[in-house]
Scaffold this active site. Structure first.
Site, PDB file in Angstrom:
ATOM      1  N   ASN A  41       0.835  -1.192   0.000  1.00  0.00           N
ATOM      2  CA  ASN A  41       0.000   0.000   0.000  1.00  0.00           C
ATOM      3  C   ASN A  41       0.883   1.261   0.000  1.00  0.00           C
ATOM      4  O   ASN A  41       2.107   1.161   0.072  1.00  0.00           O
ATOM      5  CB  ASN A  41      -0.923  -0.026   1.218  1.00  0.00           C
ATOM      6  CG  ASN A  41      -0.170   0.223   2.506  1.00  0.00           C
ATOM      7  OD1 ASN A  41       0.883  -0.363   2.748  1.00  0.00           O
ATOM      8  ND2 ASN A  41      -0.688   1.097   3.338  1.00  0.00           N
ATOM      9  N   CYS A  51       1.907   3.536   2.085  1.00  0.00           N
ATOM     10  CA  CYS A  51       2.884   3.816   3.150  1.00  0.00           C
ATOM     11  C   CYS A  51       3.699   2.588   3.546  1.00  0.00           C
ATOM     12  O   CYS A  51       4.503   2.663   4.468  1.00  0.00           O
ATOM     13  CB  CYS A  51       2.171   4.406   4.368  1.00  0.00           C
ATOM     14  SG  CYS A  51       1.451   6.035   4.053  1.00  0.00           S
ATOM     15  N   GLU A  67       2.900  -0.338   4.942  1.00  0.00           N
ATOM     16  CA  GLU A  67       2.634  -1.159   6.127  1.00  0.00           C
ATOM     17  C   GLU A  67       1.898  -2.453   5.833  1.00  0.00           C
ATOM     18  O   GLU A  67       1.757  -3.304   6.707  1.00  0.00           O
ATOM     19  CB  GLU A  67       1.859  -0.365   7.184  1.00  0.00           C
ATOM     20  CG  GLU A  67       0.405  -0.084   6.858  1.00  0.00           C
ATOM     21  CD  GLU A  67       0.204   1.253   6.189  1.00  0.00           C
ATOM     22  OE1 GLU A  67      -0.888   1.826   6.315  1.00  0.00           O
ATOM     23  OE2 GLU A  67       1.156   1.727   5.539  1.00  0.00           O
TER      24      GLU A  67
END
Length: 875
Positions: free
Chosen positions: A471, A473, A475
């Site tokens: 995704n 960012c 994570e």
């Protein structure tokens, strides 16, 4: 009291356009009701600022009053509460009208009565605007009184001023005229109703879960990701935070129906991404399947323009679509290290392009352990065309090595084109140089991600697919079309004195896991592939928030072995309890459909992959000593924890959440969710919860926040409270904080309250890797560095993160971009700090920090920005 002489009175323009003379007594009464310590002082400041103006909007008077109070918070925390209360009453006035607020102020109606009386109006307003999910309406419309009885208005006072302002800016629903019809407790109840509605599908009455979900969210103990808060109970219904969309090497499936390798083309991906941005979600892409620039395009007899050209297209899409009217979209662009366009990708956001190109993208180079071995040995590697070697992106681990070496042999025989031969060490140095220069690219190791979670994604493709992307960012490592269904536990709510309330934490983890599982069924995705993929794996991402606040409360420095050990113990507890909760859900509702082909079916626990990796890395030349140091730091830290982790084993045993019991039941009973743990960057959620972001250290002790009516010096409340509790905020300390955003290095509280740029990168990586052990999806964390950090620092951080299995890594050197969310410090000047920073001691050897931390003047941070969120779209 009059502001000016009769006949020249300042006129106040009300929200509806009516005008009336400025009434000081009215403002004074409002300030008293809000609890202002000195209402007269605020009144005089407001009068001074409106004096001489013929007309002033009522909202401007309100903003001035709030700003005056907020600027006094460092003297007395009651000013913060008064500003918060004042802001809350401005919401109440819009929601219920001034007559109801007057009745509350006079005491004839309690806040509880107002909230509960107004709930039916809130529900009906949503009906009139056509907002609600019609199926959910059928369930709840006959139970309005029962729902209203759940509301506890006292929980509004758990919010900080920034929390209320953030809710107002993005989350609270509005009438068509722009006024609020949703107060905070209505929002929490709406979220609970929209998610608990899923229980109907399993024959359950949702009301019990509405109550439980409302309790953990309204008390700020657990917060879901922003799209769930935006869209729960509404027709829009997209509750997931982010997705990975595949980008096949073709323009569109519609124009390539006879091509078996064109399943979801570039424009197919672009269209779906636009719909997701509109709903408030973010998107990650792996562009490594696209042929390199200059390659032949047989259908047109032309040449390919390469991945970067299409990334610019996706970047433009974000520029023109604002997510649901809430925020700009976030994207992750990834490219494999072996791709012929890797050099262009590495430098695409650096040098002269770093503040110009791909500003709506985070970018990361996809690496693997094979490449890193080549880097350590300074060996050459080949760059290959994915069109000619498809197995490169369809494999990982030993299968990838076999594929890659076979492709190299074919290239050397002339059977496929050899695009370039490069030295792996030199390619690595270019990555490091670019990251040092601009913070991009990051790294992401697909071997670590695939070793943690592996199952056949046959819900769409009908065949095995490797995880190749994350995704925006980083994570959550996702198969194509899977999504992030995220939520975070606010750890500060479980610190009671100097202890952790393990029992309450465990109970709320059970509720949070059920909440996130229900999100999957409540979701309304804009494409059937998304729905099928998410219901096949039922992936969730439970994370944590407020880690820095916990450490400060327990007097544990962030850069200490004790902090690393506590992270390991606490996250180990969270993860094991979450797995037990998911197993019990599987017992009740059935395991996730792909469970039979997953590692869970074989009794594998994801954190065991981390332990195996650490053992192997202790034997790898070039990183073994660093890995050994980490192991010793962790061991030493556990020796310092003492009674702090007392009770952990007892609770795990009681819950049947020991490793042996979890492995046994996951393989026999099954597990409801294919993946469970993700450490997200939080951002908005941290502001709402009133804590520091995720697992990050304190970013700055003071900074400037730009409100609509002026600049505000804002303190980190956790640090400020600690300084006041210990009587440690003298004039010299205050001056230093306002100048630099940091504590004086000689101050006795400096070690405890170190800011992100002061914490050595090694401790940042230690912390990230420790949380990564317990995550099966990923960890989003920024490895902050001061502006005078060297390329060797970046190199060391990247190597250590790889060795310790941290999934991926992103560094950010202060001031490496001309535009950034926040700078440390508040007041002018760039004076150097006195003396040198002391060396940080670990159990094996000292980590050298013998350099000054450069001080900077703060420029800007927006009204609802989280300083630790680089992109402005976290949470």
């Amino acid at each position: 009291m009059k502001v000016v002489k009769e006949g020249a009175m300042t006129m106040v323009i009300k929200r509806g356009g009516l005008r009336e003379g400025f009434n000081p007594d009215k403002l004074l009464n409002s300030l008293r009701l809000a609890g202002a310590p000195d209402p007269e002082y605020v009144l005089q400041e407001v009068i001074a600022q409106v004096k001489g103006k013929g007309e002033v909007y009522s909202s401007e008077i309100s903003d001035i009053a709030q700003l005056v109070m907020l600027n006094l918070v460092s003297e007395d925390f009651r000013w913060h509460d008064a500003a918060r209360n004042y802001l809350l009453f401005s919401i109440y006035k819009q929601v219920w009208g001034k007559d109801m607020v007057k009745a509350i102020n006079e005491g004839s109606v309690s806040l509880t009565e107002a909230y509960r009386r107004g709930f039916a109006d809130w529900f009906n307003q949503g009906l009139r605007q056509g907002l609600w999910n019609p199926e959910a309406v059928k369930i709840y419309e006959g139970r309005i009184g029962e729902l209203a009885s759940l509301i506890d208005p006292s929980r509004d006072l758990m919010l900080t001023y920034n929390g209320v302002r953030t809710l107002m800016s993005r989350y609270l629903l509005k009438r068509l005229d722009g006024s609020f019809f949703e107060a905070p407790q209505y929002m929490w109840l709406r979220i609970a109703m929209g998610v608990a509605y899923s229980e109907v599908k399993y024959g359950n009455d949702p009301m019990e879960w509405v109550r439980r979900f409302y309790d953990i969210t309204s008390q700020l103990k657990f917060l879901p990701n922003s799209p769930t808060m935006f869209n729960s109970l509404t027709k829009l219904g997209e509750l997931s935070a982010c997705f990975v969309i595949p980008v096949d090497d073709c323009l569109s499936k519609d124009s390539n129906r006879d091509d078996p390798n064109c399943f979801f083309g570039i424009m197919d991906a672009a269209k779906l991404a636009a719909l997701l941005f509109q709903a408030g979600a973010g998107v990650g892409y792996q562009f490594g399947q696209l042929r390199p620039e200059g390659d032949v395009v047989k259908s047109t007899s032309g040449v390919a323009s390469g991945p970067l050209s299409f990334m610019r297209l996706f970047d433009t899409i974000v520029d023109v679509i604002k997510q649901g009217g809430k925020r700009r979209g976030a994207q992750m662009g990834m490219l494999f290290w072996w791709h012929p366009d890797i050099d262009k990708f590495i430098s695409s956001k650096s040098g002269q392009l770093k503040d110009v190109q791909l500003q709506n993208f985070n970018i990361s180079v996809t690496i693997d352990d094979y490449f890193m071995q080549k880097v350590l040995n300074n060996e050459d590697v080949y760059l290959l065309n994915p069109r000619e070697c498809r197995c490169l992106y369809e494999t990982w681990g030993s299968e990838f090595v076999k594929c890659y070496e076979d492709c190299v042999n074919r290239a050397e025989r002339g059977e496929v084109k050899l695009w370039r031969r490069v030295n792996a060490g030199e390619l690595w140095r270019r990555i490091v140089e670019s990251a040092w220069d601009s913070g991009d690219p990051g790294l992401w190791n697909k071997d670590v991600a695939n070793a943690k979670i592996e199952f056949i994604n046959d819900s769409i493709y009908g065949k095995y697919r490797v995880i190749n992307g994350t995704n925006p960012c980083g994570e959550v490592a996702l198969y194509p079309f899977e999504s992030c269904n995220l939520g975070s536990i606010n750890l500060t709510r479980y610190i009671k004195g100097n202890e952790v309330d393990w029992g309450e934490l465990a109970s709320d983890i059970f509720t949070a896991v059920r909440f996130l599982d229900d999100v999957i069924d409540a979701n309304q995705h804009p494409h059937e592939y998304l729905d099928r993929a998410n219901k096949a794996s039922r992936r969730i991402g439970l994370g944590v928030n407020g880690w820095a606040d916990v450490l400060v409360a327990l007097n544990i420095p962030y850069d200490s072995p004790k902090a690393v050990a506590l992270a390991d113990a606490l996250m180990g507890f969270v993860t094991r309890v979450a797995v037990r909760a998911s197993i019990e859900l599987a017992r009740e509702k059935g395991p996730f459909p792909l469970w039979p082909s997953s590692k869970w079916r074989g009794g594998f626990l994801p954190w065991r992959a981390h332990d195996e990796r650490i053992s192997k890395m202790l034997e790898v030349r070039g990183v073994s000593s660093d890995v050994e140091e980490y192991v010793n730091v962790l061991k030493f830290g556990y020796g310092e924890l003492g009674d702090l982790v007392k009770g952990v084993d007892e609770h795990l045993t009681k819950l049947k959440a020991t490793d042996d019991e979890l492995a046994r039941d996951a393989s026999t009973v099954g597990i409801r969710n294919g993946a469970l743990i993700s450490i997200a960057p939080e951002g908005s959620r941290s502001l709402i919860a009133g804590v520091n972001s995720s697992i990050e250290p304190i970013f700055a002790i003071a900074y400037v926040r730009n409100l609509s009516i002026g600049r505000l010096i804002e303190y980190n409340y956790t640090a400020l409270r600690k300084l006041k509790e210990t009587n440690a905020l003298d004039e010299e300390t205050t001056s230093k904080i306002l100048e630099t955003g940091m504590m004086p290095s000689s101050h006795p509280m400096h070690r405890l309250l170190k800011t992100a740029n002061e914490v050595h990168w090694r401790w940042h990586v230690y912390m990230q890797a420790t949380f990564a052990k317990w995550s099966d999806s990923g960890v989003s964390k920024t490895i902050n560095m001061p502006s005078n950090a060297t390329r060797d620092d970046v190199d060391g951080a990247y190597r250590l993160a790889w060795a310790l299995g941290a999934f991926g890594i992103t560094v950010y050197r202060d001031k490496s971009k001309s535009v950034q969310v926040i700078y440390t410090g508040v007041e002018g000047g760039v004076a150097k700090p006195k003396g040198e920073t002391k060396a940080i001691k670990v159990t094996v050897k000292a980590i050298n920090l013998n350099r000054d931390i450069e001080e900077n003047k703060l420029e800007e941070i927006g009204e609802t920005d989280d300083p630790a969120c680089r992109t402005g779209v976290c949470g």
